[in-house]
Each structure stands twice: as structure tokens, then as C-alpha cells.
Design a protein around this motif. Structure first.
Motif, PDB file in Angstrom:
ATOM      1  N   CYS A 258      10.187  -5.502  -9.015  1.00 48.18           N
ATOM      2  CA  CYS A 258      10.635  -5.668  -7.743  1.00 48.18           C
ATOM      3  C   CYS A 258       9.533  -6.222  -6.906  1.00 48.18           C
ATOM      4  N   ARG A 259       8.215  -5.482  -6.911  1.00 49.81           N
ATOM      5  CA  ARG A 259       7.068  -5.494  -5.894  1.00 49.81           C
ATOM      6  C   ARG A 259       6.447  -6.925  -6.123  1.00 49.81           C
ATOM      7  N   VAL A 260       6.425  -7.446  -7.469  1.00 50.52           N
ATOM      8  CA  VAL A 260       5.897  -8.600  -7.751  1.00 50.52           C
ATOM      9  C   VAL A 260       7.040  -9.951  -7.199  1.00 50.52           C
ATOM     10  N   ALA A 261       8.244  -9.582  -7.326  1.00 60.66           N
ATOM     11  CA  ALA A 261       9.233 -10.334  -7.032  1.00 60.66           C
ATOM     12  C   ALA A 261       8.900 -10.554  -5.659  1.00 60.66           C
ATOM     13  N   ASN A 262       9.061  -9.428  -4.590  1.00 61.22           N
ATOM     14  CA  ASN A 262       8.825  -9.551  -3.352  1.00 61.22           C
ATOM     15  C   ASN A 262       7.713 -10.325  -2.827  1.00 61.22           C
ATOM     16  N   ALA A 263       6.583 -10.138  -3.558  1.00 64.97           N
ATOM     17  CA  ALA A 263       5.191 -10.759  -3.324  1.00 64.97           C
ATOM     18  C   ALA A 263       5.451 -12.258  -3.433  1.00 64.97           C
ATOM     19  N   VAL A 264       6.276 -12.757  -4.377  1.00 64.97           N
ATOM     20  CA  VAL A 264       6.578 -14.129  -4.465  1.00 64.97           C
ATOM     21  C   VAL A 264       7.506 -14.653  -3.375  1.00 64.97           C
ATOM     22  N   MET A 280      -1.003 -11.769  -6.946  1.00 64.11           N
ATOM     23  CA  MET A 280      -1.554 -10.365  -7.249  1.00 64.11           C
ATOM     24  C   MET A 280      -2.425  -9.806  -5.850  1.00 64.11           C
ATOM     25  N   GLU A 281      -2.864 -11.065  -5.044  1.00 60.88           N
ATOM     26  CA  GLU A 281      -3.369 -10.588  -3.845  1.00 60.88           C
ATOM     27  C   GLU A 281      -2.291  -9.951  -3.061  1.00 60.88           C
ATOM     28  N   ALA A 282      -1.091 -10.466  -2.636  1.00 64.15           N
ATOM     29  CA  ALA A 282      -0.247  -9.833  -1.821  1.00 64.15           C
ATOM     30  C   ALA A 282       0.590  -8.510  -2.320  1.00 64.15           C
ATOM     31  N   PHE A 283       0.637  -8.517  -4.008  1.00 58.90           N
ATOM     32  CA  PHE A 283       0.989  -7.373  -4.510  1.00 58.90           C
ATOM     33  C   PHE A 283       0.135  -6.188  -4.379  1.00 58.90           C
ATOM     34  N   ASN A 284      -1.152  -6.274  -4.560  1.00 63.58           N
ATOM     35  CA  ASN A 284      -2.270  -5.448  -4.378  1.00 63.58           C
ATOM     36  C   ASN A 284      -2.387  -4.955  -2.872  1.00 63.58           C
ATOM     37  N   LEU A 285      -2.132  -5.844  -1.979  1.00 66.40           N
ATOM     38  CA  LEU A 285      -2.153  -5.542  -0.653  1.00 66.40           C
ATOM     39  C   LEU A 285      -1.019  -4.637   0.040  1.00 66.40           C
ATOM     40  N   SER A 286       0.270  -4.827  -0.734  1.00 67.46           N
ATOM     41  CA  SER A 286       1.317  -3.841  -0.359  1.00 67.46           C
ATOM     42  C   SER A 286       1.066  -2.497  -0.969  1.00 67.46           C
ATOM     43  N   ARG A 287       0.340  -2.282  -2.028  1.00 69.73           N
ATOM     44  CA  ARG A 287       0.268  -0.918  -2.648  1.00 69.73           C
ATOM     45  C   ARG A 287      -0.991  -0.319  -1.955  1.00 69.73           C
ATOM     46  N   MET A 296       7.911  -4.762   2.211  1.00 65.94           N
ATOM     47  CA  MET A 296       7.404  -5.995   1.852  1.00 65.94           C
ATOM     48  C   MET A 296       7.960  -7.172   2.643  1.00 65.94           C
ATOM     49  N   LEU A 297       9.371  -7.307   2.655  1.00 62.97           N
ATOM     50  CA  LEU A 297      10.059  -8.207   3.576  1.00 62.97           C
ATOM     51  C   LEU A 297      10.092  -8.198   4.894  1.00 62.97           C
ATOM     52  N   GLY A 298       9.350  -7.166   5.620  1.00 62.33           N
ATOM     53  CA  GLY A 298       9.410  -7.140   6.884  1.00 62.33           C
ATOM     54  C   GLY A 298       8.600  -8.138   7.613  1.00 62.33           C
ATOM     55  N   SER A 299       8.575  -8.328   8.766  1.00 54.99           N
ATOM     56  CA  SER A 299       7.635  -9.489   9.483  1.00 54.99           C
ATOM     57  C   SER A 299       6.408  -9.094   9.569  1.00 54.99           C
ATOM     58  N   GLU A 300       5.880  -7.789   9.658  1.00 55.07           N
ATOM     59  CA  GLU A 300       4.554  -7.434   9.754  1.00 55.07           C
ATOM     60  C   GLU A 300       3.886  -7.730   8.444  1.00 55.07           C
ATOM     61  N   PHE A 301       4.499  -7.467   7.332  1.00 50.44           N
ATOM     62  CA  PHE A 301       3.782  -7.753   5.927  1.00 50.44           C
ATOM     63  C   PHE A 301       3.483  -9.500   5.661  1.00 50.44           C
ATOM     64  N   HIS A 302       4.480 -10.112   6.433  1.00 49.96           N
ATOM     65  CA  HIS A 302       4.047 -11.501   6.164  1.00 49.96           C
ATOM     66  C   HIS A 302       2.961 -12.047   6.956  1.00 49.96           C
ATOM     67  N   ALA A 306      -0.605 -13.410   5.567  1.00 52.67           N
ATOM     68  CA  ALA A 306      -1.403 -14.878   6.059  1.00 52.67           C
ATOM     69  C   ALA A 306      -2.705 -14.728   6.600  1.00 52.67           C
ATOM     70  N   GLU A 307      -2.822 -13.457   7.045  1.00 50.81           N
ATOM     71  CA  GLU A 307      -4.286 -13.083   7.604  1.00 50.81           C
ATOM     72  C   GLU A 307      -5.136 -12.931   6.459  1.00 50.81           C
ATOM     73  N   LYS A 308      -4.620 -12.277   5.298  1.00 50.70           N
ATOM     74  CA  LYS A 308      -5.572 -12.107   3.960  1.00 50.70           C
ATOM     75  C   LYS A 308      -5.765 -13.210   3.331  1.00 50.70           C
ATOM     76  N   GLU A 309      -4.734 -14.046   3.307  1.00 51.85           N
ATOM     77  CA  GLU A 309      -5.088 -15.625   2.655  1.00 51.85           C
ATOM     78  C   GLU A 309      -6.090 -16.229   3.487  1.00 51.85           C
ATOM     79  N   ALA A 310      -5.921 -16.241   4.810  1.00 52.96           N
ATOM     80  CA  ALA A 310      -6.979 -16.813   5.686  1.00 52.96           C
ATOM     81  C   ALA A 310      -8.468 -16.561   5.381  1.00 52.96           C
ATOM     82  N   GLU A 311      -8.542 -15.006   5.416  1.00 52.01           N
ATOM     83  CA  GLU A 311      -9.734 -14.461   4.869  1.00 52.01           C
ATOM     84  C   GLU A 311     -10.376 -14.949   3.305  1.00 52.01           C
TER      85      GLU A 311
END
Length: 321
Positions: A258-264, A280-287, A296-302, A306-311
Motif C-alpha cells: 500500500c505504501r509503494v502504491a501510494n508513492a506511485v 523509492m525516494e517517495a516511499f522512504n520519505l514517507s517512512r 501519504m495522499l494528503g496535500s502536504e506530502f505532495h 515535489a521539494e525533495k525531487e527538486a533537491e
């Protein structure tokens, strides 16, 4: 900029816009010469007998783009590859599909294409793993192999004269997918890579990135790792025991799926290309943030993703320099 339908407060909107603008600026710098929008002039000489392909047109002695995308050149052919488009199959593509009909000597699959794909009975391995000619008995037992609504992984074999797509599943890594989630994302987010099958060993999860935009996240299947000869040598008692064990999926494995699916899902909403590294970046960030799976499906995590991917992309750009 991509329109994202999220309920964001003012602060989150500013943060998300800033991260996306940073990503867009890095992309535009890297592809300034190749990226074009509608009516942009493509710098080529018409005297060189250039062949104008998809997404191009001649206007006032110049070749212009008719779609937004990236200019590609193959020998004398010049065309524009659209950034966002429907799935266009190529031979060798790994796809995930759902059975919609069991017909004579074939299964028909829905694969997110403009028509159903066909998997012939002769184009797949039989359950016993023995290579032999298919008989009338095999045809009668087709529903014991795949039936309606089963999820299947296969490979694009070829195109028929009528434009239909023919699949093949002559490998142990292909076949029926069970105990997991089937996700549907825009096909342009899944780029063709050397590896589309991923086994997340630490979490006991299989991740299959279908080129057609269907993504499978499920419990790891050991049967795909064993050879047909090994499977045929198992006794009925061993087979029954392994089936009983596989019927119960550990709670922890379900949570990982479920966590991997929500990251997708989050990455798809943001419009990011789906690779194992980004997922896996999004997966590990949530953990790391100790977020619940539903959070994970909330606005703040989105915004955080995005900020993590930009970095991440910014650091990769600096390393290349």
C-alpha cells in the motif's frame, strides 16, 4: 506548468509552485535545443531532402512543429515526440493487462490501447512447464489458466495486419499476477528502460512498471524465480503446502504494498516520470516522516515530494558539472 488538482492552502501553493518552477527551469535548460511548442520552427534545411514525420508541417518554406514535444532525428526522418500522448506499443514492450474475454485459442486483454490485445494459447507457457503442441484438452482448460478479470503480465510480440496487438508470455517472469494492486497512470510517465521488473527484496514486494501505464505492486512470487523443471518435479503435497502458505499475506507486506502504491499515486498526480529510484525516494520519505499510509495522499506530502525531487535533480546537475 502542469495543473494539479489538490486542495492546498496558500503556503502549500507557493511551496509547490516554487518546486515545480525549479524543476521546469532545469528541464528547459537541459532540453532548450530539442524542446518545441506548437508553431515553433525546427532548424533544418529543406535542401537536404529531409523527411517530415509526425508532429511536423511545412509552412512558408520552414518546417514547424504541430505538437508540443521533443525533436527527434532518425537518419533523414525528423519528427516531434509528444510529451503527453496515448500509449503507442513497440515490439518488446513489457505490459500489464486485464483479461476481458476468453475466446477460441486466445485471451483478449485490455491494455490501455485503442483496441484489445491478443494472447494466443500457443504464445504462452503451459502450467506444467513442458514445451509441446497445444491440444483440444488445453483449449478446454483455458479458463483454468486465465479467466475474465485476471491481471496478466506479458510482452508485445508483433502487430497483425488488422492493427491488432499480439502478446507472448513464454517466460517464467510473465503470467498471472495475484495478491497486489493494479494502478493506472498516464503511459507517458513510464519511460522504456532496461528493467521493468523490480523485486524490492527488503520489503518482499514485486513492482512491475508496464509501458502501457498499468503498474503492478504485489507480494513477491517465488514461483517466477524457479525453473519449469523444478516446478514439475514438485509433488502434489509440496504444491498444496506452498499454496496454503501463499494464501496468507503478512500484514507488514500488505502495508509495504500500500505504501509503494501510494508513492506511485503521488508521483503520478505531480506528473513525475516513474522510475524505481523516484518511487523509492517517495516511499522512504514517507517512512522517515513516520506518515501513515493514508496520510501519504494528503496535500502536504505532495508538496514535500515535489521539494525533495527538486533537491535531488539539482544535486545531480551539480555533480555532472
Amino acid at each position: 506548468m502542469r495543473e494539479i488538482q489538490l486542495s492546498l492552502n496558500q503556503t502549500q501553493k507557493i511551496r509547490l509552485q516554487k518546486a515545480l518552477q525549479k524543476l521546469e527551469s532545469m528541464h528547459s535548460k537541459a532540453n532548450s535545443d530539442a524542446s518545441v511548442t506548437v508553431a515553433d520552427t525546427i532548424p533544418i534545411s529543406l535542401e537536404d531532402n529531409i523527411l517530415k514525420g509526425h508532429g511536423t508541417a511545412e509552412r512558408n518554406g520552414e518546417v514547424v512543429a504541430t505538437v508540443c514535444g521533443v525533436v527527434e532525428r532518425v537518419n533523414m526522418l525528423v519528427y516531434v515526440r509528444a510529451l503527453r500522448s496515448r500509449y503507442k506499443p513497440e515490439i518488446g514492450d513489457i505490459i500489464v493487462g486485464r483479461v476481458v474475454e476468453v475466446a477460441q485459442k486466445r485471451w483478449k486483454l485490455e491494455i490501455n490501447y485503442n483496441q484489445d490485445a491478443v494472447l494466443m494459447l500457443s504464445s504462452m507457457n503451459l502450467p506444467d512447464g513442458i514445451q509441446r503442441r497445444r491440444t483440444a484438452v488445453d483449449e478446454l482448460n483455458m479458463r483454468n489458466v486465465f479467466e475474465e478479470n485476471d491481471v496478466i503480465c506479458a510482452e508485445v510480440r508483433n502487430f497483425q495486419n488488422d492493427g491488432s496487438l499480439q502478446l507472448q508470455a513464454r517466460s517464467q517472469k510473465y503470467g498471472k499476477l495475484e495478491k497486489g494492486q493494479l494502478l493506472k497512470v498516464p503511459p507517458y510517465l513510464v519511460k522504456r528502460q532496461k528493467q521493468h521488473f523490480h523485486h524490492l527484496v527488503q520489503y518482499g514486494v514485486d513492482l512491475i512498471l508496464g509501458c502501457n501505464g498499468f503498474i503492478w505492486v504485489g507480494e513477491h512470487c517465488d514461483a517466477r524465480d524457479s525453473l519449469p523443471e523444478e516446478q514439475s518435479n514438485q509433488t502434489d503435497e509440496q504444491t498444496t503446502k506452498s499454496t496454503r502458505v501463499s494464501e496468507t499475506m503478512p500484514l507488514e507486506t500488505r502495508q509495504h504494498i500500500c505504501r509503494v502504491a501510494n508513492a506511485v499515486r503521488v508521483l503520478s498526480t505531480l506528473g513525475f516520470s516513474l522510475t524505481l529510484e523516484v518511487i523509492m525516494e517517495a516511499f522512504n520519505l514517507s517512512r522517515t516522516l513516520n506518515l501513515g499510509i493514508d496520510e501519504m495522499l494528503g496535500s502536504e506530502f505532495h508538496v514535500l515530494v515535489a521539494e525533495k525531487e527538486a533537491e535531488r535533480r539539482s544535486s545531480l546537475t551539480k555533480k555532472k558539472r
